[in-house]
Write a protein that holds these residues in place. Structure first.
Motif, short mmCIF file in Angstrom:
data_model
loop_
_atom_site.label_atom_id
_atom_site.label_comp_id
_atom_site.label_asym_id
_atom_site.label_seq_id
_atom_site.Cartn_x
_atom_site.Cartn_y
_atom_site.Cartn_z
N LEU A 138 0.83 -1.20 0.00
CA LEU A 138 0.00 0.00 0.00
C LEU A 138 0.87 1.26 0.00
O LEU A 138 1.77 1.40 0.82
CB LEU A 138 -0.90 0.03 1.24
N PRO A 139 0.61 2.21 -0.90
CA PRO A 139 1.30 3.49 -0.83
C PRO A 139 0.73 4.34 0.30
O PRO A 139 -0.45 4.18 0.66
CB PRO A 139 1.01 4.12 -2.19
N VAL A 140 1.55 5.20 0.87
CA VAL A 140 1.04 6.13 1.88
C VAL A 140 0.20 7.18 1.15
O VAL A 140 0.70 7.90 0.29
CB VAL A 140 2.19 6.80 2.65
N PRO A 141 -1.10 7.27 1.48
CA PRO A 141 -1.98 8.16 0.72
C PRO A 141 -1.85 9.60 1.19
O PRO A 141 -1.33 9.87 2.28
CB PRO A 141 -3.37 7.61 1.05
N PRO A 142 -2.34 10.55 0.40
CA PRO A 142 -2.44 11.93 0.89
C PRO A 142 -3.27 11.99 2.17
O PRO A 142 -4.19 11.18 2.36
CB PRO A 142 -3.14 12.65 -0.27
N LEU A 143 -2.95 12.94 3.03
CA LEU A 143 -3.61 13.02 4.33
C LEU A 143 -5.12 13.04 4.22
O LEU A 143 -5.83 12.39 5.00
CB LEU A 143 -3.13 14.26 5.09
N GLU A 144 -5.66 13.77 3.25
CA GLU A 144 -7.11 13.92 3.17
C GLU A 144 -7.82 12.67 2.70
O GLU A 144 -9.05 12.56 2.79
CB GLU A 144 -7.45 15.09 2.23
N GLU A 145 -7.08 11.67 2.21
CA GLU A 145 -7.72 10.48 1.67
C GLU A 145 -7.80 9.32 2.67
O GLU A 145 -8.49 8.34 2.41
CB GLU A 145 -6.96 10.01 0.42
N GLN A 146 -7.11 9.41 3.78
CA GLN A 146 -7.15 8.34 4.77
C GLN A 146 -7.32 8.97 6.14
O GLN A 146 -6.36 9.33 6.81
CB GLN A 146 -5.86 7.49 4.74
N ILE A 173 -1.06 12.68 10.69
CA ILE A 173 -0.02 11.66 10.71
C ILE A 173 -0.17 10.79 9.47
O ILE A 173 -1.13 10.00 9.37
CB ILE A 173 -0.13 10.79 11.98
N PRO A 174 0.73 10.89 8.49
CA PRO A 174 0.58 10.10 7.27
C PRO A 174 0.52 8.60 7.54
O PRO A 174 -0.38 7.92 7.07
CB PRO A 174 1.81 10.49 6.44
N GLU A 175 1.51 8.09 8.30
CA GLU A 175 1.50 6.68 8.69
C GLU A 175 2.05 6.56 10.10
O GLU A 175 3.14 7.06 10.40
CB GLU A 175 2.32 5.81 7.75
N ASP A 176 1.28 5.91 10.97
CA ASP A 176 1.68 5.72 12.36
C ASP A 176 2.45 4.41 12.47
O ASP A 176 1.99 3.37 11.98
CB ASP A 176 0.44 5.70 13.25
N GLU A 177 3.59 4.45 13.13
CA GLU A 177 4.45 3.27 13.21
C GLU A 177 3.85 2.17 14.07
O GLU A 177 3.99 0.98 13.76
CB GLU A 177 5.83 3.66 13.72
N ALA A 178 3.19 2.51 15.17
CA ALA A 178 2.65 1.50 16.08
C ALA A 178 1.46 2.11 16.81
O ALA A 178 1.65 3.06 17.57
CB ALA A 178 3.71 1.01 17.06
#
Length: 231
Positions: A138-146, A173-178
């Motif tokens: 999965l690509p990291v999506p733009p903030l407004e999309e997830q 937070i684009p992607e949270d590690e944990a």
């Protein structure tokens, strides 16, 4: 003002790698709560914790993401429990988030645990995939999309091993590690004990508690060098 921030990585793997960074500030009673989101954003962390005071009822804490104060979050409470254990020399029995019910905490071996009411966890949309490879790709999506999604798949369903990634654009937070709060909700959704491999290599242990709606989440906590931040 100058703030001394204690830093740990929460939900590290067996080798002490990975995990989600957390900032903890002690003796914050009387400080303006608006400093919490500002500090979190300055650090570039997903959350920080202000420990207002410790008394006979436990440790009174406030949890902040980059935009607001939170009711409940998993990795901040697990990490704060360990920070206070090291600072005071004893494990606190109870953490008291300002906006949620008290959270019991303890240690089993090298894993620090909390027990929390899932009703206070932030809302997540859970998206199940057919394989761990699908989650990895999965690509990291733009903030407004997830807004607040956890994508997950079984690695080994009989053994209760899960692969997950969390996108939290709603709180910047684009992607949270944990994500401990998502793990708390997963324990309720799946109704069983699971081990979650999230992000680059973080490891979360979670299980339903005996009380309905409550979950236990635990992980390894690794100490990092403290930071002095000017706000």
């Amino acid at each position: 003002m100058t703030m001394n921030v204690l830093v740990v990585r929460v939900f590290a793997d067996e080798g002490g790698r990975y995990g989600n960074e957390l900032g903890v500030v002690l003796d914050t009673q009387g400080l303006d709560g608006e400093l919490g989101p500002k500090l979190t954003a300055r650090l570039g962390f997903s959350e920080t914790v202000f420990v207002d005071r410790i008394d006979d009822e436990g440790a009174h804490v406030r949890i902040f993401n980059p935009t607001a104060e939170m009711k409940l979050a998993g990795h901040p409470l697990v990490g704060t429990s360990r920070v206070l254990a090291e600072a005071a020399g004893t494990q606190p029995a109870v953490l008291r988030p300002r906006l949620a019910e008290p959270v019991d905490t303890w240690r089993e071996g090298d894993v620090t645990w909390i027990r929390a009411n899932s009703a206070y966890a932030p809302d997540f949309d859970f998206v199940q995939h057919t394989s761990p490879a699908c989650v990895d790709e999965l690509p990291v999506p733009p903030l407004e999309e997830q807004a607040h999604h956890q994508h997950w798949s079984w690695i080994d369903e009989p053994a209760g091993i899960v692969r997950a990634r969390t996108f939290a654009g709603r709180i910047g937070i684009p992607e949270d590690e944990a994500t401990g709060a998502a793990a708390i909700l997963q324990a309720q959704r799946l109704g069983r004990e699971v081990t979650i491999h999230q992000g680059r290599g973080s490891l979360l242990h979670v299980r339903p508690a005996k009380a309905p709606g409550w979950s236990e989440v635990g992980g390894r906590v690794v100490t990092e060098p403290s930071r002095v931040i000017e706000l």
